[in-house]
Design an enzyme around this catalytic site. Sequence first.
Site, PDB file in Angstrom:
ATOM      1  N   LYS A   1       5.225  -4.241  -5.472  1.00 47.21           N
ATOM      2  CA  LYS A   1       5.352  -4.805  -4.128  1.00 47.21           C
ATOM      3  C   LYS A   1       6.572  -5.707  -4.046  1.00 47.21           C
ATOM      4  O   LYS A   1       7.000  -6.262  -5.053  1.00 47.21           O
ATOM      5  CB  LYS A   1       4.111  -5.667  -3.815  1.00 47.21           C
ATOM      6  CG  LYS A   1       2.843  -4.906  -3.550  1.00 47.21           C
ATOM      7  CD  LYS A   1       1.692  -5.876  -3.269  1.00 47.21           C
ATOM      8  CE  LYS A   1       0.399  -5.133  -3.011  1.00 47.21           C
ATOM      9  NZ  LYS A   1       0.396  -4.304  -1.792  1.00 47.21           N
TER      10      LYS A   1
ATOM     11  N   ARG B   1      -8.326   2.522  -3.566  1.00 54.44           N
ATOM     12  CA  ARG B   1      -9.073   3.756  -3.316  1.00 54.44           C
ATOM     13  C   ARG B   1      -9.398   4.489  -4.615  1.00 54.44           C
ATOM     14  O   ARG B   1     -10.386   5.229  -4.688  1.00 54.44           O
ATOM     15  CB  ARG B   1      -8.265   4.651  -2.359  1.00 54.44           C
ATOM     16  CG  ARG B   1      -6.909   5.043  -2.883  1.00 54.44           C
ATOM     17  CD  ARG B   1      -5.965   5.508  -1.793  1.00 54.44           C
ATOM     18  NE  ARG B   1      -5.435   4.389  -1.009  1.00 54.44           N
ATOM     19  CZ  ARG B   1      -4.687   4.518   0.081  1.00 54.44           C
ATOM     20  NH1 ARG B   1      -4.355   5.719   0.512  1.00 54.44           N
ATOM     21  NH2 ARG B   1      -4.257   3.454   0.722  1.00 54.44           N
TER      22      ARG B   1
HETATM   23  N1  BES Z   1      -4.265  -4.470  -1.359  1.00 57.88           N
HETATM   24  C1  BES Z   1      -3.350  -3.650  -0.647  1.00 57.88           C
HETATM   25  C2  BES Z   1      -3.577  -3.685   0.851  1.00 57.88           C
HETATM   26  C3  BES Z   1      -3.235  -4.958   1.566  1.00 57.88           C
HETATM   27  C4  BES Z   1      -1.942  -5.228   1.951  1.00 57.88           C
HETATM   28  C5  BES Z   1      -4.225  -5.861   1.869  1.00 57.88           C
HETATM   29  C6  BES Z   1      -1.644  -6.390   2.615  1.00 57.88           C
HETATM   30  C7  BES Z   1      -3.934  -7.029   2.559  1.00 57.88           C
HETATM   31  C8  BES Z   1      -2.630  -7.295   2.931  1.00 57.88           C
HETATM   32  C9  BES Z   1      -3.455  -2.203  -1.102  1.00 57.88           C
HETATM   33  O1  BES Z   1      -3.761  -2.004  -2.423  1.00 57.88           O
HETATM   34  C10 BES Z   1      -2.104  -1.599  -0.860  1.00 57.88           C
HETATM   35  O2  BES Z   1      -1.181  -2.015  -1.483  1.00 57.88           O
HETATM   36  N2  BES Z   1      -2.032  -0.661   0.080  1.00 57.88           N
HETATM   37  C11 BES Z   1      -0.803  -0.042   0.443  1.00 57.88           C
HETATM   38  C12 BES Z   1      -1.042   1.435   0.464  1.00 57.88           C
HETATM   39  C13 BES Z   1       0.231   2.250   0.558  1.00 57.88           C
HETATM   40  C14 BES Z   1       0.955   2.199  -0.751  1.00 57.88           C
HETATM   41  C15 BES Z   1      -0.156   3.653   0.903  1.00 57.88           C
HETATM   42  C16 BES Z   1      -0.395  -0.537   1.825  1.00 57.88           C
HETATM   43  O3  BES Z   1      -1.274  -0.751   2.662  1.00 57.88           O
HETATM   44  O4  BES Z   1       0.783  -0.780   2.013  1.00 57.88           O
HETATM   45 ZN    ZN Z   2      -2.062  -2.023  -3.689  1.00 62.52          ZN
END
Ligand code: BES
Ligand code: ZN
Length: 475
Positions: free
Chosen positions: A253, A327
């Site tokens: 990230k 997931r």
């Molecule tokens: N934990 C995150 C989702 C999230 C992001 C929760 C910001 C709260 C605030 C999850 O694991 C994630 O990173 N999801 C990605 C998925 C993408 C890579 C398809 C997302 O939502 O950007």
């Molecule tokens: Zn994630």
Amino acid sequence: MPSLKLDVRVSTVGTPDLVTFFVKGSPLPPGVPASEFDGATCATVLLRDKNQRTLVVGLGDKDKIEPDTLRRAAGAGIKHLLKLGSTEIALDLTVYADHVGPAIEGAILASYKFEGFGKDPAKKSRGTLARLQVLVKENEVTVARVQARDAEIVANISNAMRDIGNLPGNMLTPAILAEKAQELAKSRALTVKIWNERHLARDGFGGILAVGKGSTNPPRLIVLEYRGGGKRETPIALVGKAVTFDTGGISIKPGAAMDEMKWDKMGGLAVLGIMLAAADLKLPLNLIGLIPSAENMPGPDAYRPGDIITTRDGKTIEVLNTDAEGRIILADAIAHARLTYKPSAIIEYSTLTGAVIMALGHRRAGLFTSDNNLQAAFITAGRSTGELVWALPVDEEYKEGIQSEVATVKNIGPREGSACVSASFVKTWAEETPFVHFDIAGVAWTTKPPAHLEGGATGFGIRLTLAALRAGLPV
Ligand code: BES
Ligand code: ZN
Ligand code: ZN
């Protein structure tokens, strides 16, 4: 956690500070100019009378008062008085006896603040609620005491989950979470089983293992059982994502606000909180709580884009982004719930997508199910608890986005509609079992707290689900 003395009575004893409620349009308290106080929900005005402080809190319009109005107003009042240094507070509910439960919940939830570490110990006791008195009419005391006890159980457990939730990644690893779950279950009618890496490998939990591989803090699966119903009664399964820290892994990230990913475990804590409260409230049903927990880190041993993973029920996942990790661990846990317990429904909570925040913001969680009765039950429970949800689709057509050439599914699809595509991903592992997915990414914590709450973990999902379970889930 500091212990709170709570009592319901007809007059105050030894509590100088009082919260009273005010309906818009009633005569203003003496000496308060209309320019200072309009009675809007959670608006406050402080009256000083010798050594007593009375805080008047607005409830807004009379015909719009709901349980959650009292919950928020009581919270705003308590938070305000705690900031002024009060430690013993009375809530005047003499005309709101119907809302004793919500008001007490609001008060206790508002009194929680994450203490942190290394701050001046003298400062810590300031702002702590030591005693809460609830004032009702004499003929309402008995009923109010029952409501008060239940509200206290639920609010204290919510605060305990918020407190664990606010621990950073270095202090709360999957193994520590498992220990805490064991510790909390010990004194209750709950059984706990913990899968360590060896057990996870033995039983084919390829998803949890893959996500946890990049970290030196190994993953766990926590399974709690509560048997409050009949021996032969089919249980309901609750599944919660507990990623103790989500860096994104190899698909790392960006740095901004990455610290907030310590709250990526709040789905798991919602499940733990529901299980603990179900036991304390002696709910007459059988529940299984499953909490897959891992830390998502990059590293020499981390799982990578392109990897193909086999999950607990043999379905495979093509990993195209290691940041879509929630997931993957949920897939294992949902399959395990289905295969081992044959539950009547699987209810799952996760901070799954940033996309749900784009869709709904921070006030409502996304509710995804193809069961209309379960959907209606949770919408109703959301209204009564103030943990609001909004239904979004999980139709079969969203599965098109995750078709893989080399595995059952791939773990990301198109950006468009990504909250729905992600929901349909997790639903795949529930197969024909009635399934509800809550995407709590926008509501699991708050960095811009409202008047009735401190910032940080909210405990979202605990009160919502307990209300739905107590009303009787249509399963
Ligand atoms: N934990 C995150 C989702 C999230 C992001 C929760 C910001 C709260 C605030 C999850 O694991 C994630 O990173 N999801 C990605 C998925 C993408 C890579 C398809 C997302 O939502 O950007
Ligand atoms: Zn994630
Ligand atoms: Zn995550």
